[in-house]
Design a protein around this motif. Structure first.
Motif, PDB file in Angstrom:
ATOM      1  N   HIS A 181     -11.583  -4.046  -2.078  1.00  0.00           N
ATOM      2  CA  HIS A 181     -10.332  -3.295  -2.097  1.00  0.00           C
ATOM      3  C   HIS A 181      -9.270  -4.044  -2.900  1.00  0.00           C
ATOM      4  CE1 HIS A 181      -6.743  -1.219  -0.400  1.00  0.00           C
ATOM      5  NE2 HIS A 181      -7.532  -0.192  -0.613  1.00  0.00           N
ATOM      6  N   LEU A 182      -9.227  -5.369  -2.790  1.00  0.00           N
ATOM      7  CA  LEU A 182      -8.297  -6.173  -3.600  1.00  0.00           C
ATOM      8  C   LEU A 182      -8.584  -5.966  -5.080  1.00  0.00           C
ATOM      9  CD1 LEU A 182      -6.183  -8.400  -4.114  1.00  0.00           C
ATOM     10  CD2 LEU A 182      -8.033 -10.059  -3.814  1.00  0.00           C
ATOM     11  N   GLN A 183      -9.859  -6.035  -5.479  1.00  0.00           N
ATOM     12  CA  GLN A 183     -10.223  -5.833  -6.884  1.00  0.00           C
ATOM     13  C   GLN A 183      -9.785  -4.452  -7.373  1.00  0.00           C
ATOM     14  OE1 GLN A 183     -11.734  -9.467  -7.896  1.00  0.00           O
ATOM     15  NE2 GLN A 183     -11.765  -7.779  -9.265  1.00  0.00           N
ATOM     16  N   GLU A 184      -9.968  -3.431  -6.531  1.00  0.00           N
ATOM     17  CA  GLU A 184      -9.552  -2.080  -6.903  1.00  0.00           C
ATOM     18  C   GLU A 184      -8.043  -2.004  -7.099  1.00  0.00           C
ATOM     19  OE1 GLU A 184     -10.974   0.736  -4.053  1.00  0.00           O
ATOM     20  OE2 GLU A 184     -13.072   0.226  -4.424  1.00  0.00           O
ATOM     21  N   ARG A 185      -7.290  -2.602  -6.186  1.00  0.00           N
ATOM     22  CA  ARG A 185      -5.830  -2.572  -6.303  1.00  0.00           C
ATOM     23  C   ARG A 185      -5.362  -3.296  -7.556  1.00  0.00           C
ATOM     24  NH1 ARG A 185      -2.248  -4.108  -1.250  1.00  0.00           N
ATOM     25  NH2 ARG A 185      -0.658  -3.651  -2.817  1.00  0.00           N
ATOM     26  N   LEU A 186      -5.958  -4.424  -7.877  1.00  0.00           N
ATOM     27  CA  LEU A 186      -5.552  -5.169  -9.065  1.00  0.00           C
ATOM     28  C   LEU A 186      -5.837  -4.385 -10.336  1.00  0.00           C
ATOM     29  CD1 LEU A 186      -6.699  -8.783  -8.132  1.00  0.00           C
ATOM     30  CD2 LEU A 186      -4.371  -7.862  -8.108  1.00  0.00           C
ATOM     31  N   ALA A 187      -6.943  -3.652 -10.352  1.00  0.00           N
ATOM     32  CA  ALA A 187      -7.321  -2.894 -11.543  1.00  0.00           C
ATOM     33  C   ALA A 187      -6.574  -1.572 -11.663  1.00  0.00           C
ATOM     34  CB  ALA A 187      -8.822  -2.637 -11.537  1.00  0.00           C
ATOM     35  N   CYS A 245       3.429 -11.370 -13.462  1.00  0.00           N
ATOM     36  CA  CYS A 245       2.121 -10.795 -13.150  1.00  0.00           C
ATOM     37  C   CYS A 245       1.388 -11.692 -12.146  1.00  0.00           C
ATOM     38  CB  CYS A 245       1.302 -10.639 -14.426  1.00  0.00           C
ATOM     39  SG  CYS A 245      -0.293  -9.858 -14.186  1.00  0.00           S
ATOM     40  N   ARG A 246       1.487 -13.000 -12.322  1.00  0.00           N
ATOM     41  CA  ARG A 246       0.847 -13.940 -11.395  1.00  0.00           C
ATOM     42  C   ARG A 246       1.409 -13.765  -9.987  1.00  0.00           C
ATOM     43  NH1 ARG A 246       1.550 -18.932  -9.061  1.00  0.00           N
ATOM     44  NH2 ARG A 246      -0.329 -20.198  -8.898  1.00  0.00           N
ATOM     45  N   GLU A 247       2.724 -13.659  -9.880  1.00  0.00           N
ATOM     46  CA  GLU A 247       3.354 -13.478  -8.569  1.00  0.00           C
ATOM     47  C   GLU A 247       2.902 -12.169  -7.915  1.00  0.00           C
ATOM     48  OE1 GLU A 247       5.006 -15.694  -6.777  1.00  0.00           O
ATOM     49  OE2 GLU A 247       4.536 -17.045  -8.430  1.00  0.00           O
ATOM     50  N   THR A 248       2.759 -11.127  -8.719  1.00  0.00           N
ATOM     51  CA  THR A 248       2.300  -9.838  -8.185  1.00  0.00           C
ATOM     52  C   THR A 248       0.858  -9.943  -7.705  1.00  0.00           C
ATOM     53  OG1 THR A 248       3.819  -8.665  -9.659  1.00  0.00           O
ATOM     54  CG2 THR A 248       2.032  -7.387  -8.688  1.00  0.00           C
ATOM     55  N   VAL A 249       0.001 -10.610  -8.465  1.00  0.00           N
ATOM     56  CA  VAL A 249      -1.391 -10.803  -8.064  1.00  0.00           C
ATOM     57  C   VAL A 249      -1.454 -11.562  -6.745  1.00  0.00           C
ATOM     58  CG1 VAL A 249      -3.518 -12.058  -8.624  1.00  0.00           C
ATOM     59  CG2 VAL A 249      -2.415 -10.651 -10.364  1.00  0.00           C
ATOM     60  N   LEU A 250      -0.667 -12.625  -6.626  1.00  0.00           N
ATOM     61  CA  LEU A 250      -0.680 -13.420  -5.393  1.00  0.00           C
ATOM     62  C   LEU A 250      -0.148 -12.627  -4.209  1.00  0.00           C
ATOM     63  CD1 LEU A 250       0.447 -16.900  -6.750  1.00  0.00           C
ATOM     64  CD2 LEU A 250      -1.871 -16.030  -6.372  1.00  0.00           C
ATOM     65  N   ARG A 251       0.868 -11.799  -4.440  1.00  0.00           N
ATOM     66  CA  ARG A 251       1.408 -10.964  -3.361  1.00  0.00           C
ATOM     67  C   ARG A 251       0.365  -9.958  -2.880  1.00  0.00           C
ATOM     68  NH1 ARG A 251       2.962  -6.028  -3.537  1.00  0.00           N
ATOM     69  NH2 ARG A 251       3.321  -6.011  -5.775  1.00  0.00           N
TER      70      ARG A 251
END
Length: 107
Positions: free
Chosen positions: A37-43, A72-78
């Motif tokens: 689900h994390l991978q889907e949200r990131l993509a 973008c890094r901060e968004t990925v970590l969030r």
């Protein structure tokens, strides 16, 4: 490792209980689903980020990759914190240097 989702680990008659092998870290039952689900949200969401991977390693989740900006890094970590709350997460997400060099390369 603490067990925030209530996974009970191997059955009492398993190899770890009998002393027949190395003890493996406990992994919650739904961790694969949460990583997917994390991978889907990131993509799919505002990021469209395909340069970040999330993998299960030694009882924890490793989030690695390269992103184009600090924002973008901060968004990925969030997003990773939201999706993987309660799990052990190791992050190694770096920002790619996209600006032109300020000096000539010396060989």
């Amino acid at each position: 490792m603490s067990d925030p989702v209530g996974h009970q680990g191997p059955a009492a008659g398993g190899p770890a209980a009998a002393g027949g092998g190395p003890e493996t870290p406990e992994i919650p039952e739904n961790v694969e689903y949460r990583v997917a689900h994390l991978q889907e949200r990131l993509a799919a969401e505002e990021l469209g980020e395909l340069g970040v991977r999330a993998e299960i390693r030694a009882g924890a989740v490793a989030v690695t990759g390269t992103v184009p900006s600090a924002r973008c890094r901060e968004t990925v970590l969030r997003v990773a914190r939201e999706e993987l709350a309660g799990l052990t997460v190791h992050t190694d997400v770096v920002v790619a240097e996209t600006s032109s060099p300020d000096h000539a390369e010396e060989l």
